[in-house]
Design an enzyme around this catalytic site. Structure first.
Site, PDB file in Angstrom:
ATOM      1  N   ASP A 105       0.863  -1.189   0.000  1.00 40.31           N
ATOM      2  CA  ASP A 105       0.000   0.000   0.000  1.00 40.31           C
ATOM      3  C   ASP A 105       0.896   1.233   0.000  1.00 40.31           C
ATOM      4  O   ASP A 105       1.570   1.509   0.975  1.00 40.31           O
ATOM      5  CB  ASP A 105      -0.887  -0.036   1.257  1.00 40.31           C
ATOM      6  CG  ASP A 105      -1.735   1.208   1.381  1.00 40.31           C
ATOM      7  OD1 ASP A 105      -1.803   1.773   2.476  1.00 40.31           O
ATOM      8  OD2 ASP A 105      -2.324   1.615   0.362  1.00 40.31           O
TER       9      ASP A 105
ATOM     10  N   ASN B 177      -0.580  -8.839   2.890  1.00 43.06           N
ATOM     11  CA  ASN B 177      -0.595  -8.745   4.343  1.00 43.06           C
ATOM     12  C   ASN B 177      -1.494  -7.601   4.784  1.00 43.06           C
ATOM     13  O   ASN B 177      -1.053  -6.620   5.365  1.00 43.06           O
ATOM     14  CB  ASN B 177       0.839  -8.532   4.851  1.00 43.06           C
ATOM     15  CG  ASN B 177       0.913  -8.659   6.352  1.00 43.06           C
ATOM     16  OD1 ASN B 177      -0.038  -9.098   7.001  1.00 43.06           O
ATOM     17  ND2 ASN B 177       2.027  -8.262   6.918  1.00 43.06           N
TER      18      ASN B 177
ATOM     19  N   HIS C 229     -10.832 -21.619  -9.948  1.00 40.20           N
ATOM     20  CA  HIS C 229     -11.513 -22.911  -9.896  1.00 40.20           C
ATOM     21  C   HIS C 229     -11.516 -23.660 -11.217  1.00 40.20           C
ATOM     22  O   HIS C 229     -11.981 -24.796 -11.295  1.00 40.20           O
ATOM     23  CB  HIS C 229     -12.946 -22.753  -9.380  1.00 40.20           C
ATOM     24  CG  HIS C 229     -13.383 -23.898  -8.505  1.00 40.20           C
ATOM     25  ND1 HIS C 229     -12.875 -25.172  -8.631  1.00 40.20           N
ATOM     26  CD2 HIS C 229     -14.284 -23.941  -7.486  1.00 40.20           C
ATOM     27  CE1 HIS C 229     -13.440 -25.963  -7.735  1.00 40.20           C
ATOM     28  NE2 HIS C 229     -14.297 -25.248  -7.028  1.00 40.20           N
TER      29      HIS C 229
ATOM     30  N   ASP D 266      -8.737 -27.283  -7.500  1.00 38.84           N
ATOM     31  CA  ASP D 266      -9.931 -27.710  -6.754  1.00 38.84           C
ATOM     32  C   ASP D 266      -9.715 -27.472  -5.264  1.00 38.84           C
ATOM     33  O   ASP D 266      -8.613 -27.195  -4.802  1.00 38.84           O
ATOM     34  CB  ASP D 266     -10.270 -29.169  -7.045  1.00 38.84           C
ATOM     35  CG  ASP D 266      -9.111 -30.097  -6.756  1.00 38.84           C
ATOM     36  OD1 ASP D 266      -8.987 -31.121  -7.454  1.00 38.84           O
ATOM     37  OD2 ASP D 266      -8.297 -29.799  -5.846  1.00 38.84           O
TER      38      ASP D 266
END
Lengths: 497, 372
Positions: A364, A415, A467, A471
């Site tokens: 950030d 984080n 996905h 899995d």
């Protein structure tokens, strides 16, 4: 109409007073017939700059030519470097109009009147001549121009001295324009309360005084000042135009309370720079079907390990946080689950297993979210990762990260817990297929293997994965392995490459 | 707030002047001339101090001299183009900040061996030659055989040839300031490398150009002429010339209570939009060599942002749709290597490319960034 009448009457009186100076008064069309045939008469005081004003009668509003005043040192030409206003803008007296440059001096030219800008005589980078018109301002009817207030090096008496009247031992400060308005309306300046800087009497003060005396309907308030582009050198007494919230007066039981009027305005600006980068990346991430998997990690042992190693790292000149451990553990786990370090091509026909573990760190910065990555974590020790992290953090804070550091990532950790939060739903950064968000470390009660309640340091982790190729079971096993390295740091030593 | 005074003077403590600002303090002093010295060496704080005094102190019947020094920094004039004036990549590597001042004039390099002097006065009495005469007289009083003289371009030359001082000025509505540098013991090798732009040939602009001159330090001519000696000499010469006496007052620009609004002024001076975004419109026209391939780059920059970007690249090296995506990614962004890197990184994430195309894009980006 009231003002027109009051202005007309003392004009003959005024003309007698000002015969020594050159003035042309702005007139409304009502008085056009009286003055248009008057011969141009003026007298010069030796050594003093003189001004001409041709007024053009456009409807009821006179347009004044505002000439470039002398800026001293005998300079006759300047270059216009920047305009702060454009045609059609409203300006108030003392607002900045433009910036001109001459011979290493930068001069801010301010407006002498309230009005609307009707014409700019020069483009940027053209040469402007001193004494020639700079802009045309359409002023309010009845406004009169005064002598130059910013004249320099006049060998004759200073015009500033005339603006000070000694009344009852107090100097009453008012500009010549204000003084004229007072005299025309037979008002003594000593009776008017000044609300300007240092008790200076402003035009508004005279108008308010008139209103309170005669109850007459006054002309509308001066234009709302335009805000010059920050940071310009403006006289400090000019307030910026800000939206004001009118507070409804708190009243003891009276039925009528005026509705508060919110004068804030929506502000639209184009998306560019860092925001544009984020928009593009996230729009691409939308194509990936995400699933989430969350867990908690007991970091009690890791915390103890880090506190033991912190001093050693500092002696080598490196700040050691928990991140190097998280990153190294992730890399060790990726060796067993290489599909999490892969990339899917655009048509979903091929999957590329990346050899290098370039683990990205969400950072950030003051400009926004940046994700530099540590290259080849699989070859680095925890200490070397800490060194790299320090380097990236320094560059990120200085705004100097380059493309090499910002591209090539294969897996990302965020984080977010360093700022706050427990569970999250991170968005995968294409072309990667997985990402983890780490929550904050909290001291919480947990049961140990003996069934006793002990203090544990718990951190939550939230994984998201693609996905299409990953899995839930794979993600779960990866997370368990990563977790076991961190909950039992000694096991990391066994598998350290 | 405490004003610390130098040499012969008294110390004023906060309890005596609880509600006043620096400007009311000057009014109360009642003197027509004041000599100040800045307590900090941050370029932005000192520039903000100049602006604060210019905006807030009544200079109609008063004049002031402020002397200040900074840690290494490059300062460009109000209407200049930093890419044309100095070597930005070198400055970033060395950690030397860039500042844009509000007065006109050219680019200078400051470090502790350079004294800055600002003469504040009303617009009516503005006279730069008089101010420069204070400096040359002070130097001659210290060392009578020193050959220093002011030119009509308001430079001060040593031995008729070496520039030891440059001037700039700012005129407002009623008051003005004239400031100048004085080279005592500046690091000349850093000065010359930092003030030589790496991209000036590729830039076309109407910004005020600097006129490079050979420079010399006063310390080189006479090792006993150090900054403090010179500052004291100028201060006493100023008092003589303008006819006042009084101690030199030290002012700390970080005292917000004493100078309300100064902190914000210093912040504003550090914003990208001021330092880089205020550059007059310019265009960059460069031929880069990336991977033995010549890339022609054309960019128009307005307000420090890329208004238009075009690249000519051989089709076989990089497909034209990729080139178009690359240029449109840069459009509208700040002309800044960091922002370009972020945008290109985002761009490579969103288009599906093979590894070698990705590599080419990185090297192309590195080439483009080299001119920023």
């Amino acid at each position: 109409m009231a003002t027109v009448i009051t202005v007309r009457a003392p004009f003959a009186f005024m003309r007698r007073l000002v015969s020594a100076r050159l003035h042309r008064h702005c007139c409304s069309t009502v008085q056009t017939a009286c003055f248009v045939s008057r011969p141009h008469s003026y007298s010069l005081i030796a050594g003093q700059q003189h001004r001409f004003f041709r007024t053009s009668y456009v409807a009821a509003r006179p347009v004044l030519q505002f000439k470039l005043s002398d800026i001293g040192e005998g300079i006759m030409e300047v270059t216009v470097k920047e305009w702060y206003v454009k045609e059609g803008d409203k300006v108030s007296q003392f607002d900045s109009i433009c910036e001109v440059q001459s011979d290493k001096a930068s001069v801010t030219i301010t407006s002498r009147y309230d009005g609307i800008i009707r014409k700019l005589y020069y483009d940027v980078d053209s040469i402007a001549l001193v004494g020639k018109p700079l802009i045309d301002i359409e002023t309010e009817a009845g406004q009169v121009e005064g002598p130059q207030e910013d004249v320099v090096e006049t060998p004759a008496m200073s015009q500033e001295e005339h603006t000070h009247q000694e009344i009852k031992g107090h100097k009453t400060q008012a500009t010549p324009a204000v003084r004229r308005l007072a005299t025309e309306n037979n008002i003594k300046l000593s009776e008017v309360v000044g609300t300007g800087k240092d008790g200076r009497i402003l035009k508004e003060d005279i108008l308010n005084f008139i209103a309170s005396q005669t109850g007459a309907i006054l002309p509308p308030a001066p234009f709302q000042e335009i805000r010059p582009p920050p940071p310009a050198a403006v006289a400090p007494s000019t307030p910026a135009a800000k939206p004001k919230e009118k507070m409804s007066p708190p009243s003891i039981p009276t039925p009528v309370i005026p509705k508060p009027v919110f004068t804030g305005k929506d502000h639209t600006e184009p998306i560019k720079g860092f925001q544009k980068a984020m928009v593009k990346t996230m729009a691409a991430a939308l194509k990936i079907p995400h699933f989430g998997y969350k867990d908690e990690v007991d970091l009690s042992l890791l915390i103890r390990l880090r506190s033991e190693l912190k001093g050693l790292a500092e002696s080598r000149g490196v700040k050691l946080s928990y991140m190097p451990f998280f990153i190294k553990a992730a890399s060790l786990a990726l060796l067993h689950f290489p599909i999490l370090n892969s990339s899917l091509d655009e048509n979903c026909t091929n999957i590329t297993y990346k050899a290098a573990h370039n683990i990205g760190l969400a950072m950030d910065t003051s400009q926004g979210l940046l994700v530099p990555n540590v290259k080849n974590v699989q070859m680095l020790s925890v200490f070397e990762i800490a060194v790299e992290l320090n380097r990236l953090q320094t560059l990120g804070a200085a705004g100097q990260l380059g493309t090499t550091d910002l591209t090539g990532g294969t897996f990302t950790l965020s984080n977010i817990g360093s700022i706050g939060g427990t569970y999250a739903k991170p968005v995968i950064l294409p072309p990667e297929v997985a990402i983890g968000a780490l929550g904050k470390i909290q001291a919480l009660p947990r049961f140990n293997h003996k069934g006793e309640v002990v203090k544990a340091h718990i951190m939550n982790v939230s994984w998201s994965a693609d996905h299409r190729i990953i899995d839930g079971a794979t993600m779960c096993r990866f997370s368990n392995l990563w977790r076991s390295y961190l909950e039992n740091p000694a096991s990391m030593v066994l598998d350290l490459k | 707030m405490i004003l610390r005074l130098l040499n012969r003077a008294c110390v004023l403590s906060g309890s005596v002047r609880l509600k006043s600002t620096l400007s009311t303090f000057f009014d109360e002093m009642g003197k027509s001339g004041i000599i100040l010295k800045s307590a900090t060496t941050g370029i932005f704080e000192n520039l903000a101090l100049e602006d604060w005094i210019h905006d807030h102190v009544d200079l109609q019947n008063r004049s002031m001299l402020l002397s200040w020094r900074n840690s290494p920094a490059v300062v460009i004039g109000r209407h200049q183009n930093p890419w044309q004036e100095c070597n930005l990549p070198l400055m970033r590597r060395l950690g030397i900040p860039l500042a844009r001042r509000r007065s006109g004039g050219g680019t200078v390099f400051h470090d502790f061996g350079n004294i800055n002097m600002t003469f504040f006065i009303s617009k009516k009495k503005y006279d730069r030659h008089r101010n420069l005469k204070v400096i040359t007289s002070a130097l001659k009083a210290l060392r009578p055989d020193l050959e220093v003289a002011a030119t009509d371009r308001f430079d001060i030359l040593l031995n008729g040839h070496y520039k030891i001082s440059g001037t700039a000025a700012k005129l407002g509505r009623t008051s003005a300031y004239h400031h100048c540098t004085l080279l005592c013991s500046v690091d000349r090798s850093v000065l010359s490398s930092v003030l030589k732009s790496n991209t000036s040939e590729v830039i076309k602009s109407n910004a005020t150009p600097s006129v490079p001159s050979p420079v010399r330090n006063l310390l080189d001519v006479d090792p006993t002429l150090d900054s403090d000696t010179i500052m004291n000499a100028v201060a006493s010469q100023y008092s003589n010339e303008f006819g006042f006496d009084g101690p030199v007052i030290t002012v700390d620009p970080s005292h917000e209570a004493l100078m309300p609004g100064i902190h914000k002024m210093a912040q504003d001076l550090q914003m990208w939009e001021w330092i880089y975004g205020r550059t007059p419109k310019f265009s960059v026209c460069s031929s880069l060599v990336v991977d033995d391939v010549t890339v022609k780059l054309d960019m128009d920059i307005k307000n420090g942002a890329v208004e238009q970007c075009a690249m000519e690249i051989p089709e076989d090296w990089l497909p034209s749709e990729m080139v178009n995506e690359f240029t449109s990614a840069l459009n509208g962004s700040k002309y800044c290597p960091n922002e370009a890197a972020v945008l290109v990184a985002a761009f490579t994430r969103t288009v599906s490319v093979t590894a070698d195309v990705a590599e080419k894009i990185h090297r192309l980006c590195a080439g483009v960034v080299s001119v920023m």
